[in-house]
Design an enzyme around this catalytic site. Structure first.
Site, PDB file in Angstrom:
ATOM      1  N   CYS A  79       0.738  -1.511  -0.131  1.00 39.98           N
ATOM      2  CA  CYS A  79       0.038  -0.087   0.111  1.00 39.98           C
ATOM      3  C   CYS A  79       0.655   1.328  -0.069  1.00 39.98           C
ATOM      4  O   CYS A  79       1.535   1.546  -0.987  1.00 39.98           O
ATOM      5  CB  CYS A  79      -0.871  -0.020   1.068  1.00 39.98           C
ATOM      6  SG  CYS A  79      -2.208   1.288   0.845  1.00 39.98           S
ATOM      7  N   HIS A 180      -3.825  -4.808  -0.390  1.00 45.23           N
ATOM      8  CA  HIS A 180      -3.284  -5.314   1.089  1.00 45.23           C
ATOM      9  C   HIS A 180      -3.524  -6.882   0.740  1.00 45.23           C
ATOM     10  O   HIS A 180      -4.622  -7.210   1.057  1.00 45.23           O
ATOM     11  CB  HIS A 180      -4.379  -4.908   1.892  1.00 45.23           C
ATOM     12  CG  HIS A 180      -4.027  -3.634   2.322  1.00 45.23           C
ATOM     13  ND1 HIS A 180      -3.246  -2.922   3.168  1.00 45.23           N
ATOM     14  CD2 HIS A 180      -4.827  -2.187   1.938  1.00 45.23           C
ATOM     15  CE1 HIS A 180      -3.328  -1.724   3.401  1.00 45.23           C
ATOM     16  NE2 HIS A 180      -4.235  -1.293   2.623  1.00 45.23           N
ATOM     17  N   GLU A 182      -2.680  -8.874   2.968  1.00 47.20           N
ATOM     18  CA  GLU A 182      -2.987  -9.342   4.115  1.00 47.20           C
ATOM     19  C   GLU A 182      -4.698  -9.514   4.506  1.00 47.20           C
ATOM     20  O   GLU A 182      -5.355  -9.934   5.362  1.00 47.20           O
ATOM     21  CB  GLU A 182      -2.235  -8.901   5.425  1.00 47.20           C
ATOM     22  CG  GLU A 182      -2.625  -7.423   5.873  1.00 47.20           C
ATOM     23  CD  GLU A 182      -2.361  -6.146   4.938  1.00 47.20           C
ATOM     24  OE1 GLU A 182      -2.596  -4.960   5.133  1.00 47.20           O
ATOM     25  OE2 GLU A 182      -1.662  -6.615   3.722  1.00 47.20           O
TER      26      GLU A 182
END
Length: 198
Positions: A79, A180, A182
């Protein structure tokens, strides 16, 4: 060991949680020695370009990250971490980025779509990648800026949001993604697995 760089402005917990879930040994740290001695490094980020660069410069972590990038160890920007790897950003005029990649980050043009761009979008792979999975995988974004570069060969993926935006880069052992991983479900976890296997 994977070092997750803590410079006071990162999505550190979610990245750490994802690595814990994958059974990977990791540490959240701002210690330059720990970062340079780690097997691989993640530069996460949420927030503004200028504030993040100011924080990195104050602590000397800017030089540590550049050293890590030059060392040949795997380095992943996430990001804002991607944006910081470029030379500059329209978000903070006059502030120099890390300059690991040539180019700058520019505001997503107003095409009648909501900015920031938040939500799930599919990736269009631009080249073979050691990090990315299959073409068309859906990943989670939260951003108002995207990368532009005079070196299009570093771009590993685009997404469509009003127009075609460069959202991932890869050169040697250095990777960066605007989305992202994750927070991107199984597709994102698989990317982190591939990163951990490098």
């Amino acid at each position: 060991m994977t070092a997750i760089i803590d410079y006071g402005a990162g999505n550190l917990r979610s990245v750490k949680n994802a690595l814990d879930y994958l059974g990977a040994e990791s540490t959240v740290t701002s210690d330059p020695d720990a970062i340079l001695n780690a097997d691989r490094v993640i530069l996460p980020g949420v927030g503004a370009f200028g504030g993040a660069m100011s924080s990195l410069a104050k602590t000397g972590l800017d030089k540590t990250i550049i050293s890590a990038a030059k060392s040949g160890k795997p380095l992943l920007g996430i990001c804002l971490g991607l944006q910081l790897m470029f030379e500059e950003s329209e978000e903070s005029p006059g502030v120099k980025g890390l300059g690991i990649f040539k180019g700058k980050c520019v505001k997503i043009p107003d095409r009648g779509l909501k900015i920031p761009h938040m939500g799930w979008n599919s990736l269009e792979k631009a080249k073979a990648s050691r990090l990315l999975g299959n073409d068309g995988e859906y990943v989670y974004f939260v951003h108002s800026y995207y990368l532009t570069t005079p070196e299009p060969e570093i771009i590993s993926a685009y997404t469509e949001y009003g127009e075609r935006l460069g959202v991932a880069v890869e050169r040697g052992s250095v990777f960066a993604v605007q989305f992202h991983p994750e927070k991107s479900g199984e597709a994102g976890l698989n990317m982190l697995k591939r990163f951990l296997a490098l």
